[in-house]
Design an enzyme around this catalytic site. Sequence first.
Site, mmCIF file in Angstrom:
data_model
loop_
_atom_site.group_PDB
_atom_site.id
_atom_site.type_symbol
_atom_site.label_atom_id
_atom_site.label_comp_id
_atom_site.label_asym_id
_atom_site.label_seq_id
_atom_site.Cartn_x
_atom_site.Cartn_y
_atom_site.Cartn_z
ATOM 1 N N GLN A 100 23.508 77.732 40.304
ATOM 2 C CA GLN A 100 23.375 76.302 40.647
ATOM 3 C C GLN A 100 24.335 75.513 39.780
ATOM 4 O OE1 GLN A 100 21.450 74.010 38.310
ATOM 5 N NE2 GLN A 100 22.323 72.313 39.489
ATOM 6 N N HIS A 123 13.914 68.150 44.965
ATOM 7 C CA HIS A 123 13.965 68.529 43.556
ATOM 8 C C HIS A 123 12.546 68.657 42.980
ATOM 9 C CE1 HIS A 123 17.374 68.595 40.492
ATOM 10 N NE2 HIS A 123 16.337 68.846 39.731
ATOM 11 N N SER A 165 20.045 78.129 36.958
ATOM 12 C CA SER A 165 20.376 76.712 36.727
ATOM 13 C C SER A 165 21.619 76.546 35.855
ATOM 14 C CB SER A 165 19.184 76.038 36.036
ATOM 15 O OG SER A 165 19.556 74.811 35.449
ATOM 16 N N GLY A 212 7.252 72.340 46.805
ATOM 17 C CA GLY A 212 5.854 72.358 47.193
ATOM 18 C C GLY A 212 5.347 73.655 47.796
ATOM 19 N N TYR A 237 25.977 71.572 38.826
ATOM 20 C CA TYR A 237 26.021 70.114 38.953
ATOM 21 C C TYR A 237 27.487 69.700 39.003
ATOM 22 C CZ TYR A 237 21.040 69.549 38.005
ATOM 23 O OH TYR A 237 19.664 69.587 38.091
ATOM 24 N N LYS A 288 22.320 71.543 47.692
ATOM 25 C CA LYS A 288 20.867 71.515 47.443
ATOM 26 C C LYS A 288 20.413 70.083 47.176
ATOM 27 C CE LYS A 288 17.417 73.146 44.091
ATOM 28 N NZ LYS A 288 17.226 71.997 43.180
ATOM 29 N N ARG A 302 3.544 76.859 47.777
ATOM 30 C CA ARG A 302 2.561 77.445 46.854
ATOM 31 C C ARG A 302 1.762 78.594 47.454
ATOM 32 N NH1 ARG A 302 5.406 74.917 44.349
ATOM 33 N NH2 ARG A 302 5.040 73.248 42.860
ATOM 34 N N SER A 324 15.513 69.744 50.040
ATOM 35 C CA SER A 324 14.793 69.695 48.762
ATOM 36 C C SER A 324 14.717 68.265 48.262
ATOM 37 C CB SER A 324 15.567 70.537 47.728
ATOM 38 O OG SER A 324 15.074 70.333 46.409
ATOM 39 N N ARG A 354 11.071 65.476 41.312
ATOM 40 C CA ARG A 354 11.539 65.107 39.966
ATOM 41 C C ARG A 354 12.679 64.097 39.992
ATOM 42 N NH1 ARG A 354 9.818 69.044 36.322
ATOM 43 N NH2 ARG A 354 11.660 69.122 35.008
ATOM 44 N N THR A 372 23.898 71.044 43.422
ATOM 45 C CA THR A 372 22.774 70.105 43.527
ATOM 46 C C THR A 372 23.314 68.693 43.711
ATOM 47 O OG1 THR A 372 21.393 71.561 42.222
ATOM 48 C CG2 THR A 372 20.726 69.243 42.305
#
Length: 375
Positions: A144, A270, A122, A303, A146, A246, A305, A268, A273, A172
């Site tokens: 990643q 995020h 990140s 998501g 911004y 992303k 899992r 995505s 969020r 992102t």
Amino acid sequence: VTEDQTRITSLASDGLRDALTIADLESLARQRMDPAAYDYCAGGSGAEATLAENLAAFARRRLRPRALVGVAKPALATTVLGRRLELPIGVAPVSLQRLAHAEGEVASARAAADLAALFCLSTFASRSMEEVAAGAGPGVRWLQLYLLRDRGVTASLLDRASAAGYDAVCVTVDVPVAGRRHRDLRNGFRRFMAGQPALLRDLAPQANGDREAALARLDAIFPNPRATWADFEWVCSRTSLPVLAKGVLRRDDARLALGSGARGVVVSNHGGRQLDRAVPSIDALAEVVQAVAGEAEVLLDSGVRSGADVLVALALGARAVLVGRPVVWGLAADRAGSGVAGARRALELLRDGLAEAMVLAGAGSVDALDPSFVA
Ligand SMILES: Cc1cc2nc3c(=O)[nH]c(=O)nc-3n(C[C@H](O)[C@H](O)[C@H](O)COP(=O)(O)O)c2cc1C
């Protein structure tokens, strides 16, 4: 090492061994983390509708297994942007991983490298990109990014990523402003105070080493609600590394990303969020895959899992998936250990679950998966 420390370490590793699911890791993590830090990681924006839907949309999917395919050991290896991975799974860019474990991103990157999985660091990592590159050993690593309001800072991050051997830049595009996270507001949680992004150290010289001034400088450059695809295009022209977008959930954005120079897109939301009520990314995948039409690579997060979730995403056209919270839970569950074993455990649960689901579904390799496997 005191007797107490030994006991804590063995308890911690017992907990890890006993964790059979990502949910098991999450309950260990929840016991072992500061409650406000746990909420920061677990939570989503608004009413957390998208956060919940990300899981529900995977859980709804049903599989259509093939019989008598003769597969004993499915091949999980793939390539992403020309680099080989032993599993089609990567660590999503998650800020401030020191909230979960003192080693932070060095531990999660090492876990990914140990398994030859992808790792994405990140912009707001608590360890610098150089520390991660040096500490994690050889592996496929992305930065990643911004689209900050200061192109000079963005450019210096791009240069450092190239110099430190990162393989790609993942921009992102779903954060014009930060999503409103009620848990953090209720807890009075200031993420950059609690979590200390390494980027603050880089901004500090311009702020004469003063922490509050560095924070104010960060506030002045992030987020950037005026960013457009022209800024994305500028990043593509400013670096020789391949660039991905992303946070794409629509066919038109997928085309805009490609037209602006993207070599890949990450479908995505995020992890629920950002825009609450955004569609679950697994529901947007087929549309994006169709729009991209093989011109670039499509990945997915939000998501995932279980191994069956990975299978569904690959069958619907993702080349690989990224996981965010599962790795955080692994790190935090392994608080008394190195962090590496915990993060590895999260990735291994997904990898082994994928292999098992592929045997049962009759898919010998990731290339054999197609939409016919999903009902
Ligand atoms: C605690 C936390 C911090 C995150 N920080 C970033 C970030 O700095 N940059 C980014 O692009 N995405 C960030 N994300 C989003 C993840 O990259 C990813 O999209 C999301 O976690 C995937 O959903 P999952 O957690 O359900 O796997 C963050 C997610 C979490 C949970």
